[in-house]
Design an enzyme around this catalytic site. Structure first.
Site, PDB file in Angstrom:
ATOM      1  N   ASN A  85       0.805  -1.219   0.000  1.00 26.07           N
ATOM      2  CA  ASN A  85       0.000   0.000   0.000  1.00 26.07           C
ATOM      3  C   ASN A  85       0.842   1.275   0.000  1.00 26.07           C
ATOM      4  O   ASN A  85       0.390   2.315  -0.470  1.00 26.07           O
ATOM      5  CB  ASN A  85      -0.928  -0.041   1.228  1.00 26.07           C
ATOM      6  CG  ASN A  85      -1.488   1.318   1.569  1.00 26.07           C
ATOM      7  OD1 ASN A  85      -2.441   1.794   0.946  1.00 26.07           O
ATOM      8  ND2 ASN A  85      -0.880   1.989   2.557  1.00 26.07           N
ATOM      9  N   TYR A 151       3.600   9.073 -11.319  1.00 27.57           N
ATOM     10  CA  TYR A 151       2.628   8.301 -10.522  1.00 27.57           C
ATOM     11  C   TYR A 151       1.801   7.404 -11.456  1.00 27.57           C
ATOM     12  O   TYR A 151       1.547   6.229 -11.149  1.00 27.57           O
ATOM     13  CB  TYR A 151       1.732   9.292  -9.775  1.00 27.57           C
ATOM     14  CG  TYR A 151       0.739   8.689  -8.810  1.00 27.57           C
ATOM     15  CD1 TYR A 151       1.133   8.232  -7.557  1.00 27.57           C
ATOM     16  CD2 TYR A 151      -0.618   8.613  -9.142  1.00 27.57           C
ATOM     17  CE1 TYR A 151       0.206   7.710  -6.660  1.00 27.57           C
ATOM     18  CE2 TYR A 151      -1.549   8.088  -8.253  1.00 27.57           C
ATOM     19  CZ  TYR A 151      -1.136   7.638  -7.010  1.00 27.57           C
ATOM     20  OH  TYR A 151      -2.051   7.119  -6.122  1.00 27.57           O
ATOM     21  N   LYS A 155       1.668   3.393 -11.251  1.00 26.15           N
ATOM     22  CA  LYS A 155       0.437   2.658 -10.929  1.00 26.15           C
ATOM     23  C   LYS A 155       0.021   1.749 -12.092  1.00 26.15           C
ATOM     24  O   LYS A 155      -0.571   0.690 -11.877  1.00 26.15           O
ATOM     25  CB  LYS A 155      -0.680   3.629 -10.545  1.00 26.15           C
ATOM     26  CG  LYS A 155      -0.411   4.365  -9.225  1.00 26.15           C
ATOM     27  CD  LYS A 155      -0.166   3.402  -8.075  1.00 26.15           C
ATOM     28  CE  LYS A 155      -0.130   4.079  -6.718  1.00 26.15           C
ATOM     29  NZ  LYS A 155       0.093   3.139  -5.607  1.00 26.15           N
TER      30      LYS A 155
HETATM   31  P1  NAP Z   1      -0.856   8.338   2.746  1.00 25.38           P
HETATM   32  O1  NAP Z   1      -1.631   8.527   3.988  1.00 25.38           O
HETATM   33  O2  NAP Z   1       0.135   9.370   2.315  1.00 25.38           O
HETATM   34  O3  NAP Z   1      -0.165   6.914   2.838  1.00 25.38           O
HETATM   35  C1  NAP Z   1       1.009   6.550   2.203  1.00 25.38           C
HETATM   36  C2  NAP Z   1       1.790   5.686   3.175  1.00 25.38           C
HETATM   37  O4  NAP Z   1       2.957   5.193   2.515  1.00 25.38           O
HETATM   38  C3  NAP Z   1       2.224   6.443   4.409  1.00 25.38           C
HETATM   39  O5  NAP Z   1       1.783   5.748   5.558  1.00 25.38           O
HETATM   40  C4  NAP Z   1       3.739   6.448   4.305  1.00 25.38           C
HETATM   41  O6  NAP Z   1       4.304   6.269   5.599  1.00 25.38           O
HETATM   42  C5  NAP Z   1       4.020   5.235   3.437  1.00 25.38           C
HETATM   43  N1  NAP Z   1       5.275   5.371   2.698  1.00 25.38           N
HETATM   44  C6  NAP Z   1       5.565   6.264   1.712  1.00 25.38           C
HETATM   45  N2  NAP Z   1       6.845   6.105   1.308  1.00 25.38           N
HETATM   46  C7  NAP Z   1       7.370   5.090   2.046  1.00 25.38           C
HETATM   47  C8  NAP Z   1       8.636   4.470   2.105  1.00 25.38           C
HETATM   48  N3  NAP Z   1       9.653   4.863   1.317  1.00 25.38           N
HETATM   49  N4  NAP Z   1       8.827   3.461   2.988  1.00 25.38           N
HETATM   50  C9  NAP Z   1       7.823   3.052   3.810  1.00 25.38           C
HETATM   51  N5  NAP Z   1       6.602   3.607   3.798  1.00 25.38           N
HETATM   52  C10 NAP Z   1       6.373   4.619   2.928  1.00 25.38           C
HETATM   53  O7  NAP Z   1      -1.800   8.156   1.475  1.00 25.38           O
HETATM   54  P2  NAP Z   1      -3.023   7.167   1.154  1.00 25.38           P
HETATM   55  O8  NAP Z   1      -4.000   7.988   0.419  1.00 25.38           O
HETATM   56  O9  NAP Z   1      -3.425   6.380   2.338  1.00 25.38           O
HETATM   57  O10 NAP Z   1      -2.329   6.203   0.073  1.00 25.38           O
HETATM   58  C11 NAP Z   1      -2.133   4.815   0.253  1.00 25.38           C
HETATM   59  C12 NAP Z   1      -2.016   4.154  -1.118  1.00 25.38           C
HETATM   60  O11 NAP Z   1      -3.227   4.317  -1.831  1.00 25.38           O
HETATM   61  C13 NAP Z   1      -0.916   4.742  -2.017  1.00 25.38           C
HETATM   62  O12 NAP Z   1      -0.289   3.697  -2.731  1.00 25.38           O
HETATM   63  C14 NAP Z   1      -1.689   5.624  -2.952  1.00 25.38           C
HETATM   64  O13 NAP Z   1      -1.010   5.821  -4.170  1.00 25.38           O
HETATM   65  C15 NAP Z   1      -2.962   4.845  -3.118  1.00 25.38           C
HETATM   66  N6  NAP Z   1      -4.114   5.618  -3.577  1.00 25.38           N
HETATM   67  C16 NAP Z   1      -4.703   6.582  -2.806  1.00 25.38           C
HETATM   68  C17 NAP Z   1      -5.812   7.255  -3.295  1.00 25.38           C
HETATM   69  C18 NAP Z   1      -6.544   8.309  -2.492  1.00 25.38           C
HETATM   70  O14 NAP Z   1      -7.488   8.893  -3.021  1.00 25.38           O
HETATM   71  N7  NAP Z   1      -6.186   8.591  -1.265  1.00 25.38           N
HETATM   72  C19 NAP Z   1      -6.305   6.967  -4.557  1.00 25.38           C
HETATM   73  C20 NAP Z   1      -5.676   6.002  -5.310  1.00 25.38           C
HETATM   74  C21 NAP Z   1      -4.595   5.319  -4.806  1.00 25.38           C
HETATM   75  P3  NAP Z   1       5.595   7.129   6.118  1.00 25.38           P
HETATM   76  O15 NAP Z   1       5.321   8.555   5.811  1.00 25.38           O
HETATM   77  O16 NAP Z   1       5.631   6.778   7.575  1.00 25.38           O
HETATM   78  O17 NAP Z   1       6.750   6.567   5.380  1.00 25.38           O
END
Ligand code: NAP
Length: 248
Positions: A85, A151, A155
């Site tokens: 994720n 991105y 994806k």
């Molecule tokens: P988020 O809260 O920013 O979550 C991303 C997570 O990834 C954070 O907990 C971050 O933790 C972790 N992360 C990032 N880089 C990392 C690294 N190098 N090593 C370890 N952990 C890492 O955003 P979210 O919206 O929940 O996104 C989660 C996933 O869903 C992502 O893959 C995103 O692309 C996808 N997504 C989200 C949406 C949306 O609308 N929100 C839509 C489509 C897809 P740390 O900061 O602690 O590292």
């Protein structure tokens, strides 16, 4: 072999990952959340209780991933579920994205997913675990969203990897699926949408259900795909998007 399932949820300290971890824990799955920010992970682990284990780790540190997986195997004996994720986003005009920008998004969103999956699959094969891996893609892989070139590339790669892995690993009883979230209310989407009312209106305008999704909507889908209820499902990309992908 222990009966209790062991899961890894990367990026499990916030947003969608936290909701997936929450749901797994409600289903009595021991859930290991991985992220870079120890404070954020610690707070999440405290909230989630005894079945949650936090490991502070930067997934860009590829060389250390085999040791991370070995450590988890030493402690728990197996890994049943991996949810890839963790991800980062970058919104920039196409011509302004540097080589370094592009590489850094690909590194976290694709290469780290590959390296961690490879190590976890090795452990599943060694331990005879009929495991489940769930990748998280995005609507960016389904249609052309401007200003998110790296991105989108990342994806789209995740969805292709899901299919390739599902075919190769099916004979071993390992299932690989992907969830394509629509617009889900998290910090990441707030950053992308709140500063850009036009984009927010467009996202909602083409979402037949007319609202952003909740992180728990993705948690519920992940729990289903990881469970035996989905035992004949592999290689799919499941949109969880309020109809965004088919909205007119
Ligand atoms: P988020 O809260 O920013 O979550 C991303 C997570 O990834 C954070 O907990 C971050 O933790 C972790 N992360 C990032 N880089 C990392 C690294 N190098 N090593 C370890 N952990 C890492 O955003 P979210 O919206 O929940 O996104 C989660 C996933 O869903 C992502 O893959 C995103 O692309 C996808 N997504 C989200 C949406 C949306 O609308 N929100 C839509 C489509 C897809 P740390 O900061 O602690 O590292």
């Amino acid at each position: 072999m222990h009966k209790q399932k062991i899961a890894i949820v990367t990026g499990g300290g916030s947003g969608i990952g936290l909701a997936i971890a929450e749901k797994f824990i409600r289903e009595d799955i021991h859930t290991i959340i991985v992220g870079r920010d120890a404070g954020k992970l610690g707070a999440a682990a405290e909230k989630l209780g005894a079945l949650c284990q936090a490991i502070t780790f930067d997934l860009n540190n590829f060389a250390e991933i085999p040791a991370l997986v070995s450590r988890i195997i030493d402690q728990h004996g197996k890994i049943d579920i991996l949810v890839n994720n963790a991800g980062i986003n970058m919104k920039k005009a196409f011509t302004e994205v540097t080589d370094g920008d592009f590489q850094s998004i690909l590194q976290t969103n694709v290469t780290a997913v590959f390296v961690l999956s490879r190590e976890v699959v090795k452990s599943m094969l060694q331990n005879g675990v009929k495991g489940s891996i769930i990748n998280i893609s995005s609507m960016a892989s389904r249609y052309g969203i401007p200003k998110v070139i790296a991105y989108t590339a990342a994806k789209s790669a995740i969805e292709g990897m899901t299919r390739a892995m599902a075919t190769e690993l099916s004979p071993e009883g390992i299932r690989i699926n992907c969830i394509a979230p629509g617009f889900i209310a998290t910090d990441m989407s707030a950053k992308a949408l709140d500063s850009d009312p036009e984009r927010k209106a467009k996202a909602l305008g083409r979402t037949p259900m007319g609202a952003l999704g909740q992180p728990s909507d993705i948690g519920d889908a992940a729990a289903f795909l990881a469970s035996d209820a989905a035992k004949y499902i592999t290689g799919v990309v499941l949109p969880v998007d309020g109809g965004n992908a088919i909205g007119f």
